[in-house]
Design a protein around this motif. Structure first.
Motif, PDB file in Angstrom:
ATOM      1  N   VAL A 188      52.599  49.805  46.567  1.00  0.00           N
ATOM      2  CA  VAL A 188      51.210  50.088  46.084  1.00  0.00           C
ATOM      3  C   VAL A 188      51.219  50.371  44.602  1.00  0.00           C
ATOM      4  N   THR A 189      52.248  51.067  44.174  1.00  0.00           N
ATOM      5  CA  THR A 189      52.328  51.372  42.741  1.00  0.00           C
ATOM      6  C   THR A 189      52.450  50.108  41.933  1.00  0.00           C
ATOM      7  N   VAL A 190      53.334  49.198  42.426  1.00  0.00           N
ATOM      8  CA  VAL A 190      53.499  47.923  41.713  1.00  0.00           C
ATOM      9  C   VAL A 190      52.198  47.141  41.702  1.00  0.00           C
ATOM     10  N   ILE A 191      51.524  47.142  42.858  1.00  0.00           N
ATOM     11  CA  ILE A 191      50.244  46.386  42.941  1.00  0.00           C
ATOM     12  C   ILE A 191      49.224  46.963  41.977  1.00  0.00           C
ATOM     13  N   PHE A 192      49.194  48.300  41.864  1.00  0.00           N
ATOM     14  CA  PHE A 192      48.218  48.956  40.969  1.00  0.00           C
ATOM     15  C   PHE A 192      48.484  48.554  39.525  1.00  0.00           C
ATOM     16  N   LEU A 193      49.820  48.482  39.181  1.00  0.00           N
ATOM     17  CA  LEU A 193      50.164  48.061  37.834  1.00  0.00           C
ATOM     18  C   LEU A 193      49.769  46.607  37.609  1.00  0.00           C
ATOM     19  N   VAL A 194      49.989  45.804  38.633  1.00  0.00           N
ATOM     20  CA  VAL A 194      49.613  44.383  38.507  1.00  0.00           C
ATOM     21  C   VAL A 194      48.118  44.233  38.283  1.00  0.00           C
ATOM     22  N   ILE A 195      47.362  45.052  39.028  1.00  0.00           N
ATOM     23  CA  ILE A 195      45.883  44.988  38.884  1.00  0.00           C
ATOM     24  C   ILE A 195      45.473  45.360  37.473  1.00  0.00           C
ATOM     25  N   ILE A 196      46.104  46.399  36.914  1.00  0.00           N
ATOM     26  CA  ILE A 196      45.773  46.813  35.540  1.00  0.00           C
ATOM     27  C   ILE A 196      46.081  45.692  34.570  1.00  0.00           C
ATOM     28  N   LEU A 197      47.298  45.096  34.722  1.00  0.00           N
ATOM     29  CA  LEU A 197      47.645  43.999  33.822  1.00  0.00           C
ATOM     30  C   LEU A 197      46.679  42.827  33.973  1.00  0.00           C
ATOM     31  N   LEU A 198      46.318  42.577  35.239  1.00  0.00           N
ATOM     32  CA  LEU A 198      45.355  41.493  35.476  1.00  0.00           C
ATOM     33  C   LEU A 198      44.013  41.781  34.818  1.00  0.00           C
ATOM     34  N   SER A 199      43.579  43.014  34.877  1.00  0.00           N
ATOM     35  CA  SER A 199      42.280  43.384  34.261  1.00  0.00           C
ATOM     36  C   SER A 199      42.332  43.171  32.764  1.00  0.00           C
ATOM     37  N   ILE A 200      43.447  43.570  32.136  1.00  0.00           N
ATOM     38  CA  ILE A 200      43.576  43.370  30.686  1.00  0.00           C
ATOM     39  C   ILE A 200      43.538  41.890  30.360  1.00  0.00           C
ATOM     40  N   PHE A 201      44.238  41.102  31.183  1.00  0.00           N
ATOM     41  CA  PHE A 201      44.247  39.665  30.967  1.00  0.00           C
ATOM     42  C   PHE A 201      42.851  39.061  31.060  1.00  0.00           C
ATOM     43  N   LEU A 202      42.079  39.509  32.054  1.00  0.00           N
ATOM     44  CA  LEU A 202      40.712  38.980  32.243  1.00  0.00           C
ATOM     45  C   LEU A 202      39.800  39.376  31.084  1.00  0.00           C
ATOM     46  N   LEU A 203      39.963  40.597  30.571  1.00  0.00           N
ATOM     47  CA  LEU A 203      39.126  41.033  29.423  1.00  0.00           C
ATOM     48  C   LEU A 203      39.382  40.154  28.208  1.00  0.00           C
ATOM     49  N   ILE A 204      40.684  39.825  27.998  1.00  0.00           N
ATOM     50  CA  ILE A 204      41.005  38.960  26.861  1.00  0.00           C
ATOM     51  C   ILE A 204      40.374  37.607  27.028  1.00  0.00           C
ATOM     52  N   ARG A 205      40.421  37.059  28.221  1.00  0.00           N
ATOM     53  CA  ARG A 205      39.796  35.760  28.475  1.00  0.00           C
ATOM     54  C   ARG A 205      38.275  35.817  28.319  1.00  0.00           C
ATOM     55  N   LYS A 206      37.731  36.949  28.696  1.00  0.00           N
ATOM     56  CA  LYS A 206      36.258  37.087  28.592  1.00  0.00           C
ATOM     57  C   LYS A 206      35.808  37.035  27.144  1.00  0.00           C
ATOM     58  N   LYS A 207      36.544  37.676  26.265  1.00  0.00           N
ATOM     59  CA  LYS A 207      36.188  37.645  24.853  1.00  0.00           C
ATOM     60  C   LYS A 207      36.341  36.266  24.296  1.00  0.00           C
ATOM     61  N   ARG A 208      37.382  35.526  24.770  1.00  0.00           N
ATOM     62  CA  ARG A 208      37.578  34.182  24.248  1.00  0.00           C
ATOM     63  C   ARG A 208      36.566  33.203  24.801  1.00  0.00           C
ATOM     64  N   SER A 209      36.114  33.425  25.963  1.00  0.00           N
ATOM     65  CA  SER A 209      35.176  32.479  26.610  1.00  0.00           C
ATOM     66  C   SER A 209      33.850  33.191  26.814  1.00  0.00           C
ATOM     67  N   SER A 210      33.173  33.461  25.687  1.00  0.00           N
ATOM     68  CA  SER A 210      31.908  34.225  25.791  1.00  0.00           C
ATOM     69  C   SER A 210      30.863  33.455  26.544  1.00  0.00           C
ATOM     70  N   GLY A 211      30.939  32.115  26.510  1.00  0.00           N
ATOM     71  CA  GLY A 211      29.934  31.339  27.236  1.00  0.00           C
ATOM     72  C   GLY A 211      29.987  31.577  28.697  1.00  0.00           C
ATOM     73  N   GLU A 212      31.257  31.839  29.225  1.00  0.00           N
ATOM     74  CA  GLU A 212      31.352  32.046  30.664  1.00  0.00           C
ATOM     75  C   GLU A 212      31.211  33.509  31.008  1.00  0.00           C
ATOM     76  N   THR A 213      31.813  34.364  30.172  1.00  0.00           N
ATOM     77  CA  THR A 213      31.813  35.783  30.555  1.00  0.00           C
ATOM     78  C   THR A 213      30.491  36.431  30.297  1.00  0.00           C
ATOM     79  N   ASN A 214      29.591  35.785  29.454  1.00  0.00           N
ATOM     80  CA  ASN A 214      28.266  36.375  29.243  1.00  0.00           C
ATOM     81  C   ASN A 214      27.410  36.269  30.469  1.00  0.00           C
TER      82      ASN A 214
END
Length: 899
Positions: free
Chosen positions: A761-787
């Protein structure tokens, strides 16, 4: 000036009159006579006319013009001042034409008449030559004898015998004959006379065929003029063919009229002449003397006699006596330093130049003055008169300057506008005074107003009010009356209103309204606002000590007295002031729902009208200075504290802050687990559902394939978890505006796997955090989709998992997870064999996907699958294509050995 004319003659001959148009011209100066010769019968009326010209009318102006026949000291004598013509001549002059009219012409009037005019320039005068010759003749009777008949004709060289009616007399009796010829049986004692009809006072001389033996009465004078108080002798000669039985003098106007003749009365028997009449006789002559003549003695006196069968008739005219009073003429007034000298002349209409005169001043004889003209020192109160010497009892009327005039007002009492009013100026003066009226109307000096004796106002007006006085003036002096005040009463005129101050009226200042109306008596005033009477009395002013905005409005005033009233035009009082505290209203006024339109209106009482500024959280909004702030499509981000400021040149006010609370459906819920370690049988588990919503969301937990909810509230607590608790769960966030779901796949493991699970569970929680950071970066790069609205990270870093439908119906909530193909879910698997690795995969999945045979037989490895799709978004994004993230994250977790 040379008065020798250049003459151009145009001859025209008419019966008995020679008419010659005479044009005298010399350098622009000229006199044109309409006739050069006029023949007139004695007793008729004659008119002599001329026109005259002169150069440079702007420089020369005629000041005097007259006719004359005589000269005195080489100066022409105006016929109006010649006693010969007294009472018989008049002028009619104007427009460079002048006509002389002579009535009752006499033979002595025969003369040459000339016209003369004098200009305003010294010594410049002109006489028209040769003038007009007037010849005065009488009628003549001519007779012829034939066969005992006497043929008579009435002739005159001035008349044509045609178209003229005649009157015939025989022995002084009027006979019936009207033609110029008359035939009669011859009698040597008869005498005849003729006259023009209408001119019976001017008959021809008596005619006898044998002059020595016929009846006759012949008067010595046809007319006699005498002064009042004197004596006069009236005489005639007479002759009768037969013996005279009676004879006497009589007055024709006091005799009775018979059929043809008068019935005379002997003058000696008339009471008016007692002791004043004396008749003297000589052979064939008789004289009537009248003493102490009176003006009433003026009359025609005749003589008559009776002889044989008839006598002398009473129809023929006799001697006309005119009795006149002496008159004093003011010739010249010379003013010295301390006195006035008057040059006077005593005269009458009778020519008596050779007589001696006596002069009187204030009734006292001035003994050293005996001539007809004299110079006497004169004062305003003096009275001067004259008399014939020896007849001092019959003085002339006195001459004197005017007495102080009196002014009479009619009617008396109150004078009301439009009524009729007469002012009369009366004075005693001789010569008669000329009257001049003066008026003063609010000025220092009186100004000339009229030259009539009476001022007549047929419809008097208020403008006629003022002070009046009159001045009486004659050649001896002038006097002025006391002034009289004309006070015209009238109803008020239309009032005028003034405002002080005249500039802009600011609230709190002092303002005075003044109503003015011309009225007599003075008007009383009533003030109105919007036709409502104001309670400030009847003064002409209305005052605001401290004016307020409520005092703005339409005002008027009424002026009134007992003769009427008038109301002014309405006028506006515009009180200007700083804005009041603004008020804010919302439209629509119901709850504010996201996506709708909203108008905020700021209202503030101000004059001039306020400009508005809008604020949100004290930050200026860019929508200008309008009173309305509009949201075409309001969003949740528009919620906050708003205020508006109203402002004009006098100040500003800011409204109280007010909240705009935008309501919206719950956003995609996020689910978190606590504890976040591996879910082991027998432990306690808290599931927390979170969603952004307004109003705040209510939460309900569901397990797929179960008819009813398993829990309500934001937190779902499982106290003693068992394997049967495993499965697909979802939570529903809902409020009054809508609902939204999130799903979760829950796997329960045995206790031996607890430690492994905790690590996993701890590993999964860390993975989720890393995944969230990754998605935020993509959202900023793809404002047309993330808006686009959709999945996002919540504050706790959990993944949002929801279906594409925000508000599924209850029946949908009861369907198994396999049938809800658009739901997002998470599957957490724990392997029973500690030797097998654990994989965590992120991929696209559906609830109704069937498991493969390999998946069912797999015991050693469990997979955790999280589906993330852009379709899990707001309702308006449902039709958008789902974008699949093909990247996958794999996590290997070492299993702990089972206990």
């Amino acid at each position: 000036m040379n008065e020798t004319p250049d003459v151009f003659m145009f001859l025209t001959v008419v019966p008995s009159v020679l008419c010659v148009l005479v044009v005298q011209s010399q350098n622009g100066w000229g006199v044109t006579y309409s006739q050069t010769e006029v023949c007139a019968l004695e007793g008729s009326t004659v008119e002599l006319s001329c026109t005259y010209t002169y150069p440079y009318p702007g420089y020369y102006r005629v000041t005097e013009s007259f006719w004359f026949t005589k000269t005195q000291n080489n100066e022409p004598v105006d016929v109006r001042t010649d006693s010969q013509y007294t009472g018989r001549v008049t002028y009619s002059c104007g427009w460079k034409r002048c006509t002389l009219r002579i009535t009752n012409v006499e033979k002595r009037d025969s003369a040459t008449y000339k016209f003369r005019f004098i200009t305003n320039q010294a010594g410049v005068r002109f006489t028209g030559n040769p003038g007009v010759i007037l010849s005065v003749t009488d009628l003549q009777v001519q007779g012829t004898y034939s066969w005992s008949k006497l043929e008579l004709k009435c002739l005159s060289r001035c008349l044509s015998p045609h178209h003229v009616s005649y009157v015939w007399y025989k022995n002084g009796h009027k006979i019936s004959a009207e033609e110029s010829s008359y035939s009669d049986s011859y009698v040597h004692a008869d005498s005849y006379s003729c006259a023009l009809k209408g001119y019976e006072d001017f008959p021809s001389p008596l005619y006898c065929y044998y002059d020595s033996s016929c009846n006759k009465v012949k008067y010595t004078h046809r007319t006699i003029c005498a002064s009042r108080g004197s004596s006069v002798d009236i005489s005639c000669s007479y002759r009768s063919y037969e013996s005279i039985r009676s004879k006497f003098w009589f007055r024709s106007d006091q005799s009775q009229q018979g059929q043809h003749d008068l019935r005379p009365k002997d003058l000696r028997e008339d009471s008016q002449y007692v002791n004043r009449v004396q008749v003297t006789e000589s052979w064939r002559d008789t004289t009537l003397r009248i003493s102490e003549l009176r003006e009433s003695d003026s009359a025609v006196y005749r003589f008559t006699f009776t002889a044989g069968s008839s006598g002398w008739g009473t129809s023929l005219p006799g001697t006309t006596l005119t009795v006149t009073a002496l008159q004093v003429q003011v010739m010249k007034i010379t003013t010295h330093r301390f006195y006035t000298e008057a040059e006077l002349r005593c005269y009458s209409s009778c020519s008596e130049a050779d007589l001696s005169y006596v002069w009187f001043r204030n009734g006292q004889k001035v003994t050293w003055k005996r001539t007809a003209t004299t110079k006497i020192s004169y004062y305003l109160d003096n009275k001067i008169s004259c008399a014939l010497e020896g007849h001092e009892r019959f003085p002339s009327p006195s001459v004197y300057s005017p007495k102080v005039p009196s002014v009479v007002l009619n009617p008396t009492g109150e004078i009301v506008e439009s009524s009729s009013v007469t002012l009369t100026c009366s004075t005693d003066a001789n010569p008669a005074a000329n009257i001049t009226w003066f008026k003063r109307n609010g000025r220092q000096d009186f100004e000339p107003f009229s030259s009539e004796q009476q001022l007549i106002f047929s419809s008097i007006q208020s403008s006629d009010a003022g002070e009046y006085r009159c001045r009486a003036e004659n050649s001896l002096g002038r006097r002025t009356s006391a002034h009289i005040i004309i006070d015209v009463k009238y109803a008020p005129k239309l009032p005028s209103v003034s405002v002080s101050p005249v500039d802009e009226i600011m609230e709190g200042s002092s303002v005075t309204l003044t109503c003015s109306s011309d009225a007599n008596p003075a008007a009383k005033y009533t003030w109105y606002k919007e036709n409502q009477t104001l309670p400030q009395g009847q003064k002409g002013t209305y005052s605001f000590t401290t004016i307020r905005s409520k005092d703005s409005g339409m005002y008027s005033c009424k002026s009134e007295n007992k003769y009427g009233h008038k109301t002014s035009k309405g006028f506006c009082i515009d009180v200007q002031y700083a804005p009041r505290r603004p008020s804010v209203s919302l439209s629509p006024s119901a709850a504010i729902v996201e996506g709708t339109s909203l108008n905020l209106t700021c209202s503030s009482d101000a004059n001039p009208a306020a400009k508005y500024t809008w604020y949100k959280e004290n930050q200026t909004l860019p929508q200008g200075q309008k009173g309305t702030y509009s949201f075409t499509t309001i969003r949740s981000k528009d919620s906050g504290m708003y205020s508006c400021k109203s402002e004009n040149k006098y100040g500003h006010k800011t409204s109280k802050g007010f909240s705009v609370d935008v309501q919206y459906t719950p956003r995609l819920p996020s689910v978190s687990l606590s504890p976040s370690a591996a879910i082991v049988e027998g432990t306690s588990l808290n599931l927390t559902c979170s969603s952004d919503a307004n109003p705040a969301a209510n939460y309900t937990w569901y397990k797929v394939n179960e008819e009813t909810s398993v829990a309500s509230g934001q937190i779902f607590i499982i106290s003693d978890i068992r394997s049967e608790h495993g499965g697909n769960y979802y939570c529903e966030a809902h409020n009054t505006r809508g609902r939204h779901n999130s799903t979760l796949h829950l796997v329960v493991v045995s206790g031996s796997m607890k430690s492994v699970t905790a690590g996993l569970v701890t590993v999964i929680f860390l993975v989720i955090i890393l995944l969230s950071i990754f998605l935020l970066i993509r959202k900023k790069r793809s404002s047309g989709e993330t808006n686009k609205p959709g999945g996002r990270l919540d504050n706790e870093g959990q993944l949002n998992m929801a279906s594409a439908n925000d508000d599924p119906p209850a029946s949908a909530r009861r369907q198994p997870a396999e049938e809800q193909g658009e739901l997002c879910y998470a599957t957490v698997s724990f392997s029973r064999n500690k030797e097998d690795p654990i994989y965590s995969n992120i991929l696209q999945a559906k609830f109704n996907r069937p498991k493969t045979k390999n998946e069912e037989e797999e015991d050693e490895v469990e997979y955790s699958v999280v589906k993330i799709t852009s379709a899990c978004s707001l309702p308006e994004s449902r039709s958008q294509e789902v974008v699949e993230d093909s990247s996958k994250l794999y996590s290997t977790v070492n299993k702990k050995p089972r206990a």
